[in-house]
Structure formats: C-alpha cells, structure tokens
Design a protein around this motif. Structure first.
Motif, mmCIF file in Angstrom:
data_model
loop_
_atom_site.group_PDB
_atom_site.id
_atom_site.type_symbol
_atom_site.label_atom_id
_atom_site.label_comp_id
_atom_site.label_asym_id
_atom_site.label_seq_id
_atom_site.Cartn_x
_atom_site.Cartn_y
_atom_site.Cartn_z
ATOM 1 N N MET A 48 0.814 -1.214 0.000
ATOM 2 C CA MET A 48 0.000 0.000 0.000
ATOM 3 C C MET A 48 0.845 1.261 0.000
ATOM 4 N N GLN A 49 0.340 2.275 -0.681
ATOM 5 C CA GLN A 49 1.003 3.572 -0.718
ATOM 6 C C GLN A 49 0.742 4.328 0.578
ATOM 7 N N LYS A 50 1.595 5.291 0.876
ATOM 8 C CA LYS A 50 1.461 6.040 2.130
ATOM 9 C C LYS A 50 0.290 7.023 2.093
ATOM 10 N N GLU A 51 -0.151 7.417 0.905
ATOM 11 C CA GLU A 51 -1.291 8.329 0.790
ATOM 12 C C GLU A 51 -2.580 7.607 1.206
ATOM 13 N N THR A 52 -3.584 8.366 1.614
ATOM 14 C CA THR A 52 -4.843 7.769 2.039
ATOM 15 C C THR A 52 -6.018 8.138 1.135
ATOM 16 N N VAL A 53 -5.796 9.004 0.149
ATOM 17 C CA VAL A 53 -6.826 9.397 -0.817
ATOM 18 C C VAL A 53 -6.155 9.565 -2.177
ATOM 19 N N ASP A 54 -6.832 9.140 -3.233
ATOM 20 C CA ASP A 54 -6.269 9.289 -4.581
ATOM 21 C C ASP A 54 -7.413 9.278 -5.588
ATOM 22 N N THR A 55 -7.081 9.566 -6.837
ATOM 23 C CA THR A 55 -8.068 9.431 -7.907
ATOM 24 C C THR A 55 -7.989 8.007 -8.465
ATOM 25 N N LEU A 56 -9.103 7.553 -8.980
ATOM 26 C CA LEU A 56 -9.122 6.227 -9.597
ATOM 27 C C LEU A 56 -8.216 6.207 -10.825
ATOM 28 N N GLY A 57 -8.172 7.309 -11.544
ATOM 29 C CA GLY A 57 -7.319 7.373 -12.729
ATOM 30 C C GLY A 57 -5.856 7.135 -12.402
ATOM 31 N N ASN A 58 -5.398 7.729 -11.291
ATOM 32 C CA ASN A 58 -3.999 7.522 -10.902
ATOM 33 C C ASN A 58 -3.762 6.086 -10.463
ATOM 34 N N GLN A 59 -4.757 5.497 -9.806
ATOM 35 C CA GLN A 59 -4.605 4.101 -9.415
ATOM 36 C C GLN A 59 -4.558 3.175 -10.626
ATOM 37 N N LYS A 60 -5.312 3.507 -11.642
ATOM 38 C CA LYS A 60 -5.263 2.709 -12.868
ATOM 39 C C LYS A 60 -3.858 2.732 -13.483
ATOM 40 N N LYS A 61 -3.130 3.825 -13.230
ATOM 41 C CA LYS A 61 -1.773 3.947 -13.775
ATOM 42 C C LYS A 61 -0.716 3.321 -12.867
ATOM 43 N N THR A 62 -0.888 3.457 -11.548
ATOM 44 C CA THR A 62 0.201 3.143 -10.620
ATOM 45 C C THR A 62 0.014 1.867 -9.801
ATOM 46 N N ASN A 63 -1.179 1.353 -9.720
ATOM 47 C CA ASN A 63 -1.449 0.179 -8.892
ATOM 48 C C ASN A 63 -1.077 -1.085 -9.665
#
Length: 470
Positions: free
Chosen positions: A192-207
């Motif tokens: 898991m990343q240290k951030e606690t909120v993100d956009t779904l678009g960024n997760q589609k790129k980085t997860n």
C-alpha cells in the motif's frame, strides 16, 4: 455535501463521515463511537445509515453500538449473513442521504460480501468510491482470508476479485476519488502507498494489481509474497458478524485501578498477560517479571493481536499515568475486551512496593560495533521484505510475528544479538524471550538504522523494498 476521512494511524484504518442536507452516513466506524456522535451533534444532522464494506478481520467495528445509540440501520452488501438485524443490500441498490445517493457495488474477492459504495452527488455525478478492502492505494485486498467459505481456494477468491475490479471498478471515470478502508502499515495488504486518498485514474496507472495483463497474471501477482494473516483476524471477523460486548461495558470493567498487591493477586488468579505499554527505553531498565512490552506509542493494537492472538485472554495493564483509558480503547479496537485492571500509579507503584523486578540487556549500536565479529549471532526480527532490502551480513531473518515458532529453536548457551528497525519490535521480542527463560542475548538500541549509521558493521547491498513485494 461533506466527506470527512477519520484516519486512525495505529490501525492504518479509514472510517468515513458523510453529510448532506441534515442527514449523515458513516462507513466502517471504529469500536469507540463517541467521535461520531460528537460530529452528529456538532453538525445537527441525523445518522441515516451505517455502511459496512465487509466483515472486518483486523479491527472490531462500532456498527452495533452506533446503531443502538443512534437508531440508524446497519447496511451490508449482498450475501452477508450477520447474526443481528441489518439491511442486506442488493447489487446496485441506491440509498439516499439528504441530496446525495450511495450506490452499492457488490465487489466480492477479499470476502464474499465485500462491497464498494459509490457516492453520487447532488448533481447526479458519480464522485467517489468507498472501496473497503476491495481496492487500496497501490494494492488490492488480500484474497486469502475467506477460504473457509465453501470450497473456495485463495486462487478462486483472487479470480473473483479480478472480475469484481474489472466489471465494477475499472469502468468508472478516472476523476472519481478513491477512499479505501486501509493504508500503508495494514496487514490487509502488502504494497500500500502512504497516501490515504487518490483518484481512480492515478490508481489505474500506478497500482500494480490493476496493471496485470490478464486474470492469471493478476492471481499470481496478488498472491505472491503474502505472509500468514495474524491469528486474531478470525476472532475479529466472528465478533463483527456475531456481536460483542458494548464498548462502554468494556471500558468500565477494564478501567479498574489496582494496588501492587491486588495487581499481583489478580495476575495469579486470572492467568492474565501482564502488558507493559511504556516505551522501550523505560521498560528495559526495570519491569515486572514475565511482563510483555508493547509500547502504546507505536503500532500497539496490531502487535497485541499478533503476539497475544487470543482476544479472550485476560490482560493486566501497566501504562504511563493517564494513559489507561487510551490503552483499553486501543485494545478494544482489535477485540481484546478482557482487561482486568491496571497498576494504579504506573510502574513506580510496583517499584516502591519492593517487589521483584527484571530488566532487558540493551546495548547501543556503538557497543554492538565494538563487540561484533565474524562469529557473532545476529537475529533480525523485521519483516522479510525489510530484511531482504538490507541487513547485517550473515544475520538470521526471524520475523517478530513468528516468534512463537522460532523462539524454541534458539541455543541459549550461545550469546546472540537481536534488533529490528528502530527498537520497538526488538523490545517486544526481548520481553517475550525473557519471559520464556531465554536470556543470553543483547537487544540493540536504535535497531538497524543505528547499526547502519555507525558504518562499521558489514551490511548487505540495499535493494528497493517495493521490488521485494511484487
């Protein structure tokens, strides 16, 4: 509309408080409910629904107490079978809170009842998802916790999770905000990343989990490197599903001050674990024999769960003066409701009573440097990924959470050194070893960080930890 993430660092857990036009919803509340009731009173809003994303394993939710106090119904996703009254939603069912709507998206995989809640704002726009343990930032929920359901394997559940993500989450707009149930440090995921909120678009790129080419690759990647879940997880699931004692009763029972004599008698009569929550530096100087040190100022509750495991185990507390209620609260969050009482006046009371004391042999990193040689036995109690990233040459990897398995294999006739990253976990290990009669060791203050800073003890080449987790 207002969305507030109520994040609890000790558990790396996010609860959510949502209001609109005089009404509110709370998602995945913690055990103690006063913070939520305070917010409701402050904002002059009525709690309409309590949403649970699934039957949590790593903490005991406050859904039952909150429902009793507020009158709001509890909502679970499809296929949930709680032992108490609740709304069992259907897939895509809509719930209205003021001028907004919450749509249920059934997303099984982590567990079979796991659901994601899609928030639709006053203008009808899909705005955010409360993804529970289905989707984290940088990871997805581990699919090995619900294997006892039917004949499903962890591979089956991982495949189900893949389908949930592909059909329910990935088609959503990139600008949707992702509010997960956990962040970095939780045992519910591995990357898991240290951030606690993100956009779904960024997760589609980085997860990494969302970037696998097919289901087979996803299953392999998600299951790779999973450590065994903490033993208390199953007991927390049972409490969340079957019910539990009210937090108010747990606090009243545990918040009992005991003299040194009464503390000693209670320990003998109840078989309680003596849990010393002071920091490692204070504990090592002097403590009650056989006490276990798990510092309150750290990942206290998860480590209690991992080390003690049985949530029904009676516990006697030693805390700094004034921290008794905080310790009881944090124990209750992971289902440890059996606090018998605490030592009135803290450890000084025991010291002044003239009763027997014990100590840990702690040395500095500089002293370790002077004593270290090619025959030194070094035990590293950090997680395997931390060890793989960098460690003292020839050190043994013995993770703290597996100490029950490896403690008995130690040769106590040979002196050894023990360390973690900074001293918190190694003091837990040291207290457990001492309680087992294993005493021929030195615990290193400051852990690997202090050792590495001396620059004199040989260490392995650094490897990025993220690479060891995929």
């Amino acid at each position: 509309m207002k969305i507030e993430q109520i994040y609890t660092g000790c558990l790396a857990q996010g609860a959510y408080y949502i209001t609109s036009d005089g009404e509110a919803a709370i998602i995945d509340p913690l055990r103690e409910i006063s913070p939520y009731l305070d917010r409701l009173n402050r904002d002059f809003v009525k709690l309409k629904y309590i949403f649970e994303t699934h039957f949590h394993a790593d903490f005991v939710s406050g859904h039952l107490d909150l429902s009793k106090k507020s009158g709001a119904p509890i909502v679970f996703g499809p296929s949930a079978k709680p032992d108490f009254e609740a709304i069992i939603a259907t897939d895509e069912q809509i719930f209205e809170i003021g001028k907004i709507k919450i749509k249920v998206l059934h997303t099984p995989g982590h567990t079979l009842e796991s659901s994601t809640y899609l928030l639709i704002d006053e203008n009808g726009k899909e705005t955010a998802i409360f993804s529970g343990d289905t989707l984290f930032l940088g990871d997805v929920g581990r699919p090995d916790l619900a294997q006892k359901v039917g004949h499903l394997t962890q591979e089956d559940l991982a495949g189900i999770l893949y389908d949930s993500l592909q059909t329910k989450i990935m088609p959503l707009a990139d600008d949707i905000i992702v509010y997960p149930a956990h962040g970095a440090g939780s045992a519910c995921g591995k990357n898991m990343q240290k951030e606690t909120v993100d956009t779904l678009g960024n997760q589609k790129k980085t997860n990494y989990a969302l970037n696998q080419p097919n289901k087979e690759a996803f299953v392999e990647a998600v299951l790779d490197g999973l450590s065994a879940p903490p033993k208390y997880f199953g007991m927390n699931v049972a409490m969340n599903k079957g019910g539990y004692e009210s937090f108010e009763n747990v606090m009243n029972k545990g918040n009992t001050a005991l003299s040194a004599d009464n503390f000693e008698t209670a320990a003998e009569e109840t078989g309680a674990v003596i849990l010393d929550t002071r920091n490692a530096a204070e504990f090592q100087k002097s403590y009650i024999p056989n006490a276990i040190n798990i510092g309150l100022k750290g990942d206290f509750a998860p480590w209690v769960g991992a080390m003690i495991a049985d949530v029904k185990q009676p516990i006697l507390l030693i805390t700094e003066i004034g921290e008794e209620e905080e310790a009881i609260t944090r124990l209750s969050r992971v289902g440890f409701d059996g606090v018998v009482g605490y030592l009135d006046g803290g450890f000084e009371t025991w010291k002044n009573s003239g009763k027997e004391e014990d100590e840990i042999n702690r040395i500095s990193a500089e002293e370790f440097n002077e004593e270290f040689n090619e025959n030194s036995i070094v035990i590293d109690v950090r997680k395997p990924a931390e060890y793989e990233a960098e460690h003292v040459d020839e050190a043994y990897s013995k993770p703290l959470d597996a100490i029950a398995d490896w403690a008995g294999t130690l040769d106590d006739t040979k002196h050894f050194y023990i360390h973690c990253a900074g001293g918190y976990r190694s003091m837990i290990a040291a207290s457990i070893l001492n309680a087992r009669g294993i005493r021929n060791f030195s615990e290193i203050e400051g852990g690997f960080k202090a050792i590495a800073e001396t620059g004199k003890v040989p260490v392995s080449n650094f490897v990025c930890q993220s690479k060891t987790l995929k």
